[in-house]
Scaffold this motif. Sequence first.
Motif, PDB file in Angstrom:
ATOM      1  N   ASP A  18       0.807  -1.215   0.000  1.00 32.35           N
ATOM      2  CA  ASP A  18       0.000   0.000   0.000  1.00 32.35           C
ATOM      3  C   ASP A  18       0.841   1.267   0.000  1.00 32.35           C
ATOM      4  N   ASN A  19       2.154   1.134  -0.226  1.00 27.43           N
ATOM      5  CA  ASN A  19       2.991   2.328  -0.353  1.00 27.43           C
ATOM      6  C   ASN A  19       2.568   3.152  -1.572  1.00 27.43           C
ATOM      7  N   PRO A  20       2.758   4.457  -1.544  1.00 28.04           N
ATOM      8  CA  PRO A  20       2.565   5.246  -2.763  1.00 28.04           C
ATOM      9  C   PRO A  20       3.640   4.983  -3.821  1.00 28.04           C
ATOM     10  N   VAL A  21       4.750   4.354  -3.424  1.00 28.37           N
ATOM     11  CA  VAL A  21       5.751   3.941  -4.408  1.00 28.37           C
ATOM     12  C   VAL A  21       5.133   2.867  -5.298  1.00 28.37           C
ATOM     13  N   ASP A  22       5.341   2.981  -6.597  1.00 28.18           N
ATOM     14  CA  ASP A  22       4.791   2.023  -7.558  1.00 28.18           C
ATOM     15  C   ASP A  22       5.755   0.842  -7.684  1.00 28.18           C
ATOM     16  N   TRP A  23       5.791   0.041  -6.633  1.00 29.59           N
ATOM     17  CA  TRP A  23       6.763  -1.056  -6.569  1.00 29.59           C
ATOM     18  C   TRP A  23       6.474  -2.135  -7.610  1.00 29.59           C
ATOM     19  N   TRP A  24       7.554  -2.726  -8.106  1.00 28.06           N
ATOM     20  CA  TRP A  24       7.505  -3.944  -8.903  1.00 28.06           C
ATOM     21  C   TRP A  24       8.197  -5.045  -8.113  1.00 28.06           C
ATOM     22  N   PRO A  25       7.749  -6.286  -8.214  1.00 26.65           N
ATOM     23  CA  PRO A  25       8.569  -7.393  -7.731  1.00 26.65           C
ATOM     24  C   PRO A  25       9.736  -7.609  -8.697  1.00 26.65           C
ATOM     25  N   TRP A  26      10.768  -8.295  -8.242  1.00 27.80           N
ATOM     26  CA  TRP A  26      11.881  -8.636  -9.141  1.00 27.80           C
ATOM     27  C   TRP A  26      11.325  -9.514 -10.263  1.00 27.80           C
ATOM     28  N   SER A  27      11.476  -9.048 -11.487  1.00 26.48           N
ATOM     29  CA  SER A  27      10.885  -9.769 -12.611  1.00 26.48           C
ATOM     30  C   SER A  27      11.457  -9.232 -13.909  1.00 26.48           C
ATOM     31  N   PRO A  28      11.456 -10.038 -14.984  1.00 22.73           N
ATOM     32  CA  PRO A  28      11.891  -9.529 -16.291  1.00 22.73           C
ATOM     33  C   PRO A  28      11.071  -8.319 -16.731  1.00 22.73           C
ATOM     34  N   GLU A  29       9.796  -8.308 -16.372  1.00 22.92           N
ATOM     35  CA  GLU A  29       8.930  -7.209 -16.783  1.00 22.92           C
ATOM     36  C   GLU A  29       9.393  -5.869 -16.194  1.00 22.92           C
ATOM     37  N   ALA A  30       9.892  -5.902 -14.965  1.00 21.88           N
ATOM     38  CA  ALA A  30      10.351  -4.658 -14.342  1.00 21.88           C
ATOM     39  C   ALA A  30      11.524  -4.062 -15.117  1.00 21.88           C
ATOM     40  N   PHE A  31      12.476  -4.892 -15.484  1.00 22.92           N
ATOM     41  CA  PHE A  31      13.647  -4.384 -16.199  1.00 22.92           C
ATOM     42  C   PHE A  31      13.296  -4.010 -17.639  1.00 22.92           C
ATOM     43  N   ALA A  32      12.355  -4.728 -18.222  1.00 25.83           N
ATOM     44  CA  ALA A  32      11.880  -4.339 -19.554  1.00 25.83           C
ATOM     45  C   ALA A  32      11.214  -2.968 -19.505  1.00 25.83           C
ATOM     46  N   GLU A  33      10.470  -2.705 -18.440  1.00 27.27           N
ATOM     47  CA  GLU A  33       9.831  -1.403 -18.281  1.00 27.27           C
ATOM     48  C   GLU A  33      10.880  -0.303 -18.132  1.00 27.27           C
ATOM     49  N   ALA A  34      11.944  -0.578 -17.382  1.00 26.64           N
ATOM     50  CA  ALA A  34      13.014   0.417 -17.242  1.00 26.64           C
ATOM     51  C   ALA A  34      13.670   0.693 -18.588  1.00 26.64           C
TER      52      ALA A  34
END
Length: 682
Positions: A18-34
Motif C-alpha cells: 500500500d505504499n505510494p511507491v509504484d513497486w515492482w517485484p523482481w521480474s523480467p517485466e520490471a527491467f523491460a519497463e526500465a
Amino acid sequence: MPNRLADATSPYLLQHADNPVDWWPWSPEAFAEAGRRGVPVLLSVGYAACHWCHVMAHESFEDEGVAGYLNERFVAVKVDREERPDVDAVYMEAVQAATGQGGWPMTVFLTPDKEPFYFGTYFPPQPRHGMPSFRQVLEGVDAAWRDRREEVGEVAGRIRADLAERASVYSAGAHHPPAAADLHQALVTLSRDFDERRGGFGGAPKFPPAMVIEYLLRHHARTGSQAALEMAVRTGEAMARGGIHDQLGGGFARYAVDAEWVVPHFEKMLYDNALLLRAYLHLWRATGSPLARRVALSTADFLLRELRTPEGAFASALDADSLDEETGASAEGAYYVWEPGQLVDLLGPADAATAARLFSVTADGTFEHGTSVLQLLADPEDFDEFEAIRERLLAARAQRPAPARDDKVVAAWNGLAIAALAETGALLDRPDLVEAAERAADLLLAVHLTPDGRLLRTSRDGRAGTNAGVLEDYADTAEGFLALYAVTGEAEWLQLAGGLLDTVLKHFTDEASGALYDTADDAEELIRRPQDPTDNATPSGWTAAAGALLTYAAYTGSARHRTAAERALGIVGALAARAPRFIGWGLAVAEALLDGPREVAVVGPADDPATAALRRAALLGTAPGAVVAVGAPATGETEVPLLADRPLVGGAPAAYVCRHFACDAPTTDAAVLGERLGVAVE
C-alpha cells in the motif's frame, strides 16, 4: 490503490503493497519497463523482521513527495532477501566492495541490464551524520543518469567485471579436503579471537557462533582438545545467561549489540534458533550440562509455541519491534523488557525483589528508558520458586502486543529445524518434537517439492511461492531428512535425501573443480552466478551440501557422493587458518571426514528393548558426524546398504561400528557401544 506487490507470498513485500511507491517485484517485466522508459532501476532489498527496513519505509517510501519523484524517474523494485538470496548475495557483494560495509535495507541503483552503479543501505529522510537524505540520493542518481550516462555505463561495466573476477577465485581452489594440521590451525586462530571473559569471538556486536561451536565440539571429540571444549562451553553458557537468550520464553535473538551478550537486537529468526537448538543439544551430549539441556528444551518449545504454522512447518521470524503500551508507538524490544515497578505490580514486593535479583532488573536498567533486558547470571537456588515466577512473568508478557511474525516458510531453514527437533526429541525423550519434525518435513514434500524433484524456496499458508530453491534449500532439507532417518529408521527419508543430493550434483556442481554454486545451472541468469563457501547467519550452501553428501555416502557406500563431498571441502583447507569464524560448518564437516565418519548399524527387532538401548547409545555418541542406521537384519539388497548382511549375534540385537563399510566386531552391549562412540552422558 495497492501496487504490484499485493499478490506476493512474502510478508515483507506485502508490508509495502500500500505504499505510494509504484513497486515492482523482481521480474523480467520490471527491467523491460526500465528499458522502455529509459530510466534506472532502484533495487530495495530487506526482510520482514528488519528494524531499519521499517524505519526507511515509514520515513521515505510512505512519503507522497518522495514516492512521486521516485515513480517519475525510476522503476522501483522491492526484493525480500529471504525469498531471493541469490539476488541479495550478488548485489550485497557489490555494496560491500564499493562501500566497505553492508546491511539492510540495501539500496542499489541498476541499469536496465541489471548492472549496479550506485550503492548504499539506509538513507535518512533529511541529511544527518554525514549521510545525504534519500531524496538527495535520488536526485543525484537521476542527474548522473541524465547528464553522464556514458560514465554511468563505464562504472557499471567495471563493477560487473570485478564481480566476475571475484567469483572465479572459488572455482580455482584446491580439490583436496583439509588435513588434521589445517583443523588444528583453525583452532589456534579461533583461540586468538576468543573472548575469554565474556565468551564468543571478537567484540561488539556479537553473533551466536552456532557453526563454530559444532566444529569445536567435534574437534574435541576427535582429538581430546580441552581448549576446544572450553571455548564451546564458555560461549554456550555466556549466551544462555545473557539477554540475547529469552529467559522467559526460550529462544534467542538475532545478535547482541554489546560484547557481553546483554542487549540483543530483538528479532528472533528460525535459522538462529534451529542452529542453536542443535548446538546446545550437542553441548549437553558432550558434557551433561543441565544448563545446556534446559536451553535446548526451552528453545525447542519456543519453536513449537511461537513459530509453528497451522500447516505444521515453521515461520521465518518474529519482528524486533512491537507496540509500546505506554506510548502506543512501535518500539524495538517493547515486548521483552521490564521495569522494577512492573515486577512489583505483577508479583508483589517480595517476589518482585526475587525476580529483580534473579533477572538483573535494576532501576537504571540495561536498555532504553530505564528498562532491563532479562538475564540469568547464575542458577537460582530454588528452581521451583524460579519456575513459578518465570511462568507468571511469561503469562503477563503474553498479554502485551506481540511482535509481528513473518510466516513464510523457507525450505532451508525448515530443514535446519527438522534436523534439530528430530535429534532433540530422540535424545531428550520428547516424541512430540520428533512428530513436529516429521510434520514439517511432510509439508516440504507436499508443497515445496515439485513433481520433477526440484525444490521451491518458500511457501505461505500452504501455498508455494514461485522462487526456485537455492543450494542451501537442497542441502539443509537433505540434512533434515537424514536426521529424520537416523531417528525414525524410516528408509523413505534416506531415499528422499538422496534425490535432493542428486540434484545438487547435477545442477549445482562444477564438474571440473568440484566447487558448488548457490544457484542451479538452469536458474535465472543474474550479472554473475552467486557462489560463496563461507558461513553467514546459516551454514553456506556449499559446506552444508558437503556435509549432507558425506552423510549420505556413509549410509549408502556411494563413492560418487563421498568424492563430491571431499572435493567440495577443498576450499575449507584454504580458509581454515585465515577465517575459521566464517567457515565453521565446513570445519565441522571436515572433522567428520577425518573421523570416517563412523557408520553405526544397529540390527534387531524394533520392539526389543535391547535394540532401543543400542540405538540410544549410538545416537548419544559424540564421534564427529557419525551416522546411525537401525533396522531388522537384512540379507542381499536392502534400502539401506549399511544394514546389509549384518546378522544378530547369538540371536540378540547387535551394533556394528564401521568406517568405509569395514567394521569392528559387533557388540550386543550398549555400554561397550557407547565407549566406542565417545558417549559422555546417559
